[in-house]
Design a protein around this motif. Structure first.
Motif, PDB file in Angstrom:
ATOM      1  N   TYR A  92     -12.037   2.864 -10.412  1.00  0.00           N
ATOM      2  CA  TYR A  92     -13.048   1.875 -10.319  1.00  0.00           C
ATOM      3  C   TYR A  92     -14.515   2.084  -9.865  1.00  0.00           C
ATOM      4  CZ  TYR A  92      -8.296  -0.194  -9.806  1.00  0.00           C
ATOM      5  OH  TYR A  92      -7.040  -0.560 -10.269  1.00  0.00           O
ATOM      6  N   HIS A  98     -11.604  -2.073  -6.655  1.00  0.00           N
ATOM      7  CA  HIS A  98     -10.350  -2.365  -6.514  1.00  0.00           C
ATOM      8  C   HIS A  98      -9.748  -3.767  -5.982  1.00  0.00           C
ATOM      9  CE1 HIS A  98      -5.790  -0.612  -5.161  1.00  0.00           C
ATOM     10  NE2 HIS A  98      -6.152  -0.848  -6.336  1.00  0.00           N
ATOM     11  N   ILE A 101      -4.482  -3.574  -2.964  1.00  0.00           N
ATOM     12  CA  ILE A 101      -4.015  -2.318  -2.448  1.00  0.00           C
ATOM     13  C   ILE A 101      -3.172  -1.543  -2.922  1.00  0.00           C
ATOM     14  CG2 ILE A 101      -5.029  -3.300   0.010  1.00  0.00           C
ATOM     15  CD1 ILE A 101      -2.065  -3.282   0.666  1.00  0.00           C
ATOM     16  N   ASP A 102      -2.959  -0.221  -2.914  1.00  0.00           N
ATOM     17  CA  ASP A 102      -2.038   0.553  -3.467  1.00  0.00           C
ATOM     18  C   ASP A 102      -1.263   1.033  -2.297  1.00  0.00           C
ATOM     19  OD1 ASP A 102      -3.012  -0.143  -5.859  1.00  0.00           O
ATOM     20  OD2 ASP A 102      -3.964   2.055  -6.185  1.00  0.00           O
ATOM     21  N   HIS A 200       3.396   4.020  -7.472  1.00  0.00           N
ATOM     22  CA  HIS A 200       3.040   2.991  -6.224  1.00  0.00           C
ATOM     23  C   HIS A 200       3.308   1.625  -6.759  1.00  0.00           C
ATOM     24  CE1 HIS A 200      -0.585   2.814  -8.739  1.00  0.00           C
ATOM     25  NE2 HIS A 200      -0.783   1.959  -8.456  1.00  0.00           N
ATOM     26  N   HIS A 202       0.899  -1.764  -6.677  1.00  0.00           N
ATOM     27  CA  HIS A 202      -0.348  -2.448  -6.431  1.00  0.00           C
ATOM     28  C   HIS A 202      -0.046  -3.892  -6.128  1.00  0.00           C
ATOM     29  CE1 HIS A 202      -4.665  -3.571  -7.687  1.00  0.00           C
ATOM     30  NE2 HIS A 202      -3.966  -4.898  -7.579  1.00  0.00           N
TER      31      HIS A 202
HETATM   32 ZN   LIG Z   1      -4.129  -0.759  -7.487  1.00  0.00          ZN
END
Ligand SMILES: [Zn+2]
Length: 250
Positions: A92, A98, A101-102, A200, A202
């Motif tokens: 990003y 972004h 959140i990740d 992860h 998102h």
């Molecule tokens: Zn993300």
């Protein structure tokens, strides 16, 4: 007169060559460094998470319940907010921060649960390999509609998704409750041709149009700061400290 003209021509040629060189060099600089120049340096916590697995426990958090006084449940466990909302770190940048959140989990692919952040109605578009979106009555703005979006819940090539069986492609407005498992963290990022991502989920909060339909979640302006919904510092501009701890009740 003739001498002057010759000199003039030579000077013109030299100037032209210099200009060409400058444009060429400028293009190379632009192509190679354009994005990094606009990006802030990579967050130190992210570097620690990926470079030093022994440091992970000190960065990770599991939230079994919403932070006291806040409506949303943190939807998964691990390095929560590892990439915060509004972060300009790669991939990003300041023009495209972004939008969510990740949360980076610590276990095997497809085993770290992803839960509904709040009661609502879940939709999975027919062509969504790894994503779902849930419509909510906005608990912080009664009468308004917001959506929460969850993605990367599949393997890298998309041949296996980790979304709960109750939500097949094409599922529409299926009621879900806060904490319900909707899938598991994965690594799908658009298929084999796309940039690989670490496992992860998102998570983002997406604004709706006047008719209640969700807006494009990939556009930062269409998303909301998740901090006041989750009771955590998740806006990169507020310099989150990891591991995250619940903010005092509002
Ligand atoms: Zn993300």
């Amino acid at each position: 007169m003739r001498v002057n003209r010759q000199r003039f021509r030579r000077a013109g040629l030299a100037l032209g060559a210099l200009l060409l060189l400058a444009v060429g060099a400028g293009y190379v600089v632009y192509r190679e460094w354009r994005v990094p120049l606009l990006q802030r340096p990579v967050n130190e916590a992210i570097r620690r998470w990926f470079d030093d697995p022994a440091a992970r426990d000190a960065l990770a958090t599991a939230f079994d319940a919403p932070c006291p006084g806040y409506p949303f449940l943190v939807p998964s466990s691990g390095f929560v907010g590892g990439l915060p909302w509004n972060a300009a770190y790669g991939p990003y940048n300041i023009f495209n921060p972004h939008p969510g959140i990740d949360i980076f989990g610590q276990s095997d692919l497809g085993t770290v649960p992803v839960r509904a952040a709040y009661d609502g109605w879940l939709t999975r578009e027919a062509d969504w390999v790894s994503s779902v979106i849930i419509r909510h009555d906005d608990p912080l703005n009664p009468g308004a509609t917001i959506w929460t979006y969850y993605t990367h819940m599949a393997n890298a090539d998309g041949s296996a998704d980790f979304i709960a069986a109750a939500f097949p492609p094409g599922a529409r407005a299926v009621p879900v409750t806060r904490g319900q498992v909707i899938g598991y963290q994965g690594v799908y990022n658009g298929g084999p041709e796309s940039r690989p991502v670490a496992m992860h989920v998102h998570f983002s909060i997406v604004k709706s149009d006047a008719d209640g339909a969700y807006r494009n979640e990939a556009v930062f302006e269409n998303t909301l700061d998740p901090s006041p919904y989750l009771g955590l510092t998740l806006n990169d501009a507020d310099a989150p400290q990891f591991p995250l701890r619940c903010l005092p009740p509002p």
